[in-house]
Design a protein around this motif. Structure first.
Motif, mmCIF file in Angstrom:
data_model
loop_
_atom_site.group_PDB
_atom_site.id
_atom_site.type_symbol
_atom_site.label_atom_id
_atom_site.label_comp_id
_atom_site.label_asym_id
_atom_site.label_seq_id
_atom_site.Cartn_x
_atom_site.Cartn_y
_atom_site.Cartn_z
ATOM 1 N N LEU A 272 0.841 -1.190 0.000
ATOM 2 C CA LEU A 272 0.000 0.000 0.000
ATOM 3 C C LEU A 272 0.877 1.241 0.000
ATOM 4 O O LEU A 272 1.855 1.315 0.750
ATOM 5 C CB LEU A 272 -0.902 0.033 1.245
ATOM 6 C CG LEU A 272 -1.712 -1.210 1.611
ATOM 7 C CD1 LEU A 272 -2.515 -0.943 2.878
ATOM 8 C CD2 LEU A 272 -2.630 -1.617 0.474
ATOM 9 N N TRP A 273 0.518 2.216 -0.837
ATOM 10 C CA TRP A 273 1.181 3.514 -0.831
ATOM 11 C C TRP A 273 0.113 4.602 -0.762
ATOM 12 O O TRP A 273 -0.814 4.611 -1.570
ATOM 13 C CB TRP A 273 2.005 3.729 -2.097
ATOM 14 C CG TRP A 273 3.198 2.849 -2.239
ATOM 15 C CD1 TRP A 273 4.447 3.040 -1.728
ATOM 16 C CD2 TRP A 273 3.268 1.609 -2.976
ATOM 17 N NE1 TRP A 273 5.288 2.009 -2.096
ATOM 18 C CE2 TRP A 273 4.589 1.126 -2.856
ATOM 19 C CE3 TRP A 273 2.340 0.878 -3.726
ATOM 20 C CZ2 TRP A 273 4.999 -0.061 -3.463
ATOM 21 C CZ3 TRP A 273 2.741 -0.306 -4.319
ATOM 22 C CH2 TRP A 273 4.060 -0.763 -4.184
ATOM 23 N N VAL B 42 -2.691 3.658 -3.461
ATOM 24 C CA VAL B 42 -2.315 2.734 -4.528
ATOM 25 C C VAL B 42 -2.069 1.366 -3.905
ATOM 26 O O VAL B 42 -1.303 1.242 -2.945
ATOM 27 C CB VAL B 42 -1.056 3.229 -5.272
ATOM 28 C CG1 VAL B 42 -0.648 2.226 -6.346
ATOM 29 C CG2 VAL B 42 -1.305 4.598 -5.887
ATOM 30 N N ILE B 43 -2.709 0.340 -4.442
ATOM 31 C CA ILE B 43 -2.645 -1.010 -3.889
ATOM 32 C C ILE B 43 -2.091 -1.949 -4.948
ATOM 33 O O ILE B 43 -2.635 -2.047 -6.053
ATOM 34 C CB ILE B 43 -4.034 -1.492 -3.438
ATOM 35 C CG1 ILE B 43 -4.661 -0.487 -2.451
ATOM 36 C CG2 ILE B 43 -3.961 -2.879 -2.816
ATOM 37 C CD1 ILE B 43 -6.107 -0.770 -2.124
ATOM 38 N N ASP B 44 -1.011 -2.636 -4.624
ATOM 39 C CA ASP B 44 -0.412 -3.623 -5.517
ATOM 40 C C ASP B 44 -0.655 -5.009 -4.927
ATOM 41 O O ASP B 44 -0.090 -5.361 -3.894
ATOM 42 C CB ASP B 44 1.093 -3.361 -5.659
ATOM 43 C CG ASP B 44 1.769 -4.307 -6.651
ATOM 44 O OD1 ASP B 44 1.215 -5.387 -6.930
ATOM 45 O OD2 ASP B 44 2.861 -3.979 -7.137
ATOM 46 N N ARG C 134 -4.530 -1.274 -8.139
ATOM 47 C CA ARG C 134 -5.841 -0.681 -7.929
ATOM 48 C C ARG C 134 -5.674 0.645 -7.196
ATOM 49 O O ARG C 134 -4.781 0.778 -6.342
ATOM 50 C CB ARG C 134 -6.725 -1.629 -7.109
ATOM 51 C CG ARG C 134 -8.140 -1.133 -6.857
ATOM 52 C CD ARG C 134 -9.013 -2.289 -6.401
ATOM 53 N NE ARG C 134 -8.519 -2.923 -5.189
ATOM 54 C CZ ARG C 134 -8.901 -2.566 -3.953
ATOM 55 N NH1 ARG C 134 -9.755 -1.562 -3.785
ATOM 56 N NH2 ARG C 134 -8.435 -3.213 -2.906
ATOM 57 N N GLU C 135 -6.500 1.608 -7.529
ATOM 58 C CA GLU C 135 -6.487 2.908 -6.860
ATOM 59 C C GLU C 135 -7.736 3.052 -5.992
ATOM 60 O O GLU C 135 -8.806 2.542 -6.328
ATOM 61 C CB GLU C 135 -6.436 4.049 -7.867
ATOM 62 C CG GLU C 135 -5.170 4.109 -8.692
ATOM 63 C CD GLU C 135 -5.166 5.309 -9.625
ATOM 64 O OE1 GLU C 135 -6.199 6.015 -9.685
ATOM 65 O OE2 GLU C 135 -4.145 5.529 -10.303
ATOM 66 N N GLY D 88 -14.448 5.824 0.499
ATOM 67 C CA GLY D 88 -13.383 6.811 0.633
ATOM 68 C C GLY D 88 -13.677 7.905 1.632
ATOM 69 O O GLY D 88 -12.916 8.878 1.732
ATOM 70 N N ARG D 89 -14.752 7.768 2.382
ATOM 71 C CA ARG D 89 -15.123 8.783 3.364
ATOM 72 C C ARG D 89 -14.760 8.303 4.771
ATOM 73 O O ARG D 89 -14.843 7.120 5.082
ATOM 74 C CB ARG D 89 -16.628 9.057 3.306
ATOM 75 C CG ARG D 89 -17.109 9.561 1.942
ATOM 76 C CD ARG D 89 -16.609 10.959 1.659
ATOM 77 N NE ARG D 89 -17.036 11.418 0.333
ATOM 78 C CZ ARG D 89 -16.700 12.602 -0.179
ATOM 79 N NH1 ARG D 89 -15.928 13.425 0.530
ATOM 80 N NH2 ARG D 89 -17.107 12.947 -1.376
#
Length: 285
Positions: free
Chosen positions: A22-23, A53-55, A61-62, A103-104
């Protein structure tokens, strides 16, 4: 981190309980001087929108997080698509914030100061380990190790058995489902803490490790003393960890591991990065 994000500032990064990197990125961040060493990226305004950002094994995925009011230092993923952020900038009773799938922000709570490690598992547990600047002044941090549920409610705090030193600073940490492992200053015992309340302490041959991986009766400890690249493979008995062998850890290209920033221990895996927050390496048992 994928190259398309090279121009972005990374606020925080980790590897979660599912093995995903995760970034947390803030498009409107700038580098500012830090009294603790290298400059750190900080958002120019608050609140701000951030991009997570998820790898997951190469699949990118964003996930957008809206109205973030913290200068984030730690993050992790929770079950059911939620995320927890921890940092500075909000009031003391809101320095941890939980975001839902839209996202909240859904919940804020006080998680203590001077957080050295924040890690969650796949079963709705959040663990926080602290260093001395919080342990000696903050009532929440004073235990040195605290467990929360994924709603931000405190469920357990460490109290050492009689005759055992309290936690001053947690040096190495590992979280798996329903169990956390910690090695802490000043005496560096190996603490095994389970979610059913059971704890066990063992002696170890390693002083001041930086990270560890644990699998059944095996434990691998990284660092110790002034040897950041030294791996200590040990076998655990009921009361101690016995050294089996030692080795030197190198990067994949054969270069020596000179410095390791905040290793992440997830069960049998130990995730490492150097000075850059953009790349993670993995070793383990």
């Amino acid at each position: 981190m994928p190259r398309q994000y090279d121009h972005q500032r990374v606020l925080a990064t980790t590897v979660d309980a599912w093995g995903r990197a995760l970034w947390l990125i803030c498009p409107d961040a700038e580098l500012r001087p830090s009294s603790y060493g290298r400059p750190h990226p900080q958002p120019r305004t608050s609140p701000y929108d951030a991009l997570l950002v998820i790898d997951s094994g190469g699949a990118i995925r964003e996930h957008s997080l809206h109205d973030v009011s913290l200068r984030v230092t730690d993050l992790d993923a929770l079950p059911n698509g939620r995320f927890i952020l921890q940092g500075y900038g909000a009031t003391e009773d809101q320095n941890a914030q939980i975001y839902c799938t839209d996202g909240r922000r859904r919940h804020s709570f006080a998680i203590g100061s001077a957080v050295e490690f924040l890690m969650a598992d796949r079963r709705h547990q959040i663990w926080t380990a602290y260093f001395d600047e919080g342990v000696h002044v903050d009532p929440i941090s004073a235990a040195g190790l605290v467990r929360w549920d994924s709603g931000g409610n405190q469920r357990w705090r460490y109290t050492p058995p009689e005759g055992i030193e309290y936690i001053d600073t947690v040096y190495a940490f590992n979280v798996d489902d329903d169990v956390a492992w910690a090695c802490y200053y000043p005496t560096f015992p190996l603490l095994e803490a389970r979610t059913n309340g059971e704890i066990r302490l063992r002696k170890t041959p390693v002083v001041a490790p930086a990270g560890m991986a644990v699998h059944r009766e095996q434990i691998m400890m990284l660092g110790g003393g002034r040897q950041p690249d030294r791996l200590h493979h040990c076998r655990m008995t009921e009361h101690e960890a016995l050294l089996v062998e030692e080795a030197c850890l190198t990067l994949p290209n054969g270069a020596p591991l000179k410095r390791c920033a905040s290793p992440v221990g997830r069960g049998r895996h130990l995730y490492l990065r150097g000075t850059s927050p953009r790349q993670w390496y993995v070793t383990g048992i």
